[in-house]
Structures are given as structure tokens and as C-alpha cells.
Design an enzyme around this catalytic site. Sequence first.
Site, PDB file in Angstrom:
ATOM      1  N   SER A 150       1.064  -1.232   0.067  1.00 28.39           N
ATOM      2  CA  SER A 150      -0.229   0.072   0.138  1.00 28.39           C
ATOM      3  C   SER A 150       1.002   1.262   0.025  1.00 28.39           C
ATOM      4  O   SER A 150       2.097   1.181   0.441  1.00 28.39           O
ATOM      5  CB  SER A 150      -0.664  -0.069   0.981  1.00 28.39           C
ATOM      6  OG  SER A 150      -1.540   1.449   1.374  1.00 28.39           O
ATOM      7  N   TYR A 163      -2.852  -0.431  10.195  1.00 31.42           N
ATOM      8  CA  TYR A 163      -2.886  -0.814   8.856  1.00 31.42           C
ATOM      9  C   TYR A 163      -1.475  -0.450   8.202  1.00 31.42           C
ATOM     10  O   TYR A 163      -0.636  -1.202   7.547  1.00 31.42           O
ATOM     11  CB  TYR A 163      -3.773  -0.186   8.143  1.00 31.42           C
ATOM     12  CG  TYR A 163      -4.018  -0.619   6.712  1.00 31.42           C
ATOM     13  CD1 TYR A 163      -4.564  -1.683   6.290  1.00 31.42           C
ATOM     14  CD2 TYR A 163      -3.496   0.546   5.682  1.00 31.42           C
ATOM     15  CE1 TYR A 163      -4.752  -1.984   4.875  1.00 31.42           C
ATOM     16  CE2 TYR A 163      -3.613   0.180   4.407  1.00 31.42           C
ATOM     17  CZ  TYR A 163      -4.062  -1.200   4.051  1.00 31.42           C
ATOM     18  OH  TYR A 163      -4.041  -1.275   2.712  1.00 31.42           O
TER      19      TYR A 163
END
Length: 265
Positions: A150, A163
Site C-alpha cells: 500500500s 494498517y
Amino acid sequence: MTSQSSAQKPAFGNRYQGKHVVITGGGSGIGRAMSLRFAAEGADVSILDYQKDAATSVCAEIESAGGSGRAVEVNVADATSVKAAFESIPEFSILVNNAGIAHIGTVESTSPEDLDRIYSVNVKGVYLGMHYAVPRLLARGGGVILNLASIASKIALQDRFAYSMSKGAVLSMTLSVAKDYVKKGIRCNCMCPARVHTPFVDGYLEKNHPDNKEEMFRILSEYQPIGRMGTPEEVASLALFLCSDEASFITGSAYDIDGGVTLLR
């Protein structure tokens, strides 16, 4: 709500004819798009997913289009489950570690239980996939691993403590595996998307912003300097390139697919 893209519809071919691709989390979102695209390019696709019904549904789509797919139920956070899943599938040359979950919160609001849950899927799940795949790839003389990281692997995102931790680990594991196996025929890369318009985004808006979904959709879209979210199909297109023989000189790389976020923020 729709995510608009000026990208042309991809032309399908047969560059994956005769190849077997394993995709974790391939039953929905980006994973579904990758499963369909690999199959459309001739690959035999094994979809490993916690929701077997979702994986079975995607396999039905693949088979109705004349392709080949199999659905395998797996809990990527559980070593026994992952080991059994890999033992149940035939020889393969490509692993895409796509399965993952999201979490919103700061270091204060993230509970120990939250952290363990994110770690078990996003970090341990990727580790287990590679742990059981690498010996199989070595036995056949090499192969390709592609992990879904990501932009959170590289830049700070607000309220994404756990995350970001997990996706930073995915990037580090990618580099480590690429280094350790570069002389042994295994390439390992990762993709770093910004926000992609998946059913998860729609569910998030429905749950957290039921009274102003359209406005929040606009805000989430405009976070990307290009002015919109990405599409699962665009991420799938990059995956097809990175796993192909056309990318045979690429390993240990983290490819941004982010609408200009990391460049312009």
C-alpha cells in the site's frame, strides 16, 4: 457511485497459457479482478479465500468464460489451514498474496486485539503464503511472488496506525525475499495502491457516512491528485505485467499505483 477512468479496456491474450496462478483473497475486490484477468489471459487460477462461496462464484465466472479456476477455502492467519491449502493445489509458478483487512485508528485507539487481528492477516498471512510457496517454487526451478502492499508502506496516513504497520511489513518482507532468492530463480515484488474503489469503500461509506455518502465519496476520490480512486481492474493490469515474462528483469521493487499521491503529497 462510480469510479470513472479514462483507461482503455484491456485487450486479452494468452500470455499466461499453461501457467498456474495462486491468488489469496481472490474472491472479492482487487483479488476478484486479478483472478478474472489472469484467467482471461489463459492462466489456471487457484483462488484461496476465507469466504469459499465468494471464491466459488468467481470460479463460476471464469469457467463460464471458458477459463479454468478452483476455489480453496483458507484462513491465511492459520498455518495449518494455509499448509493444507497449498498441499491441495497442483504445481504453480506464481503466487499473489492479496488477502488483507483494513483498520482505522491511532496508536491510542488501536487495541491490542485490533493489532493482533491486523497482524495475523496482513503480516502473518503474507508470511505463511510465501513460507509454503517458496519450497514449491524452488522445486520447479523458480517462479514469481507478488504481494499487495500500500502507499501506507511508504508515507504516513492519518488514523491508519495498525494498517500502516502491517503494510510496511509487507514491503520489508518483499525486499527480503527478493534478496534471498534472486540467485535461485524467484522474483518478488509488491504493489502499493492508493485508494481503490472496491465494495469495501462502499460499505465503509454506508456504515460511517450514511447521510452524506456522495460528499464523502468525492472527498475520498480527490485525495488522489489525479482526482479519482483507482479501479480493481487497473491494479489487476499492473499485476499481470509484474508476474509476466515481460517483467523478468524486475525484482525487489515496490510499484506505486496511486494517482500521484506519493509524488505530489
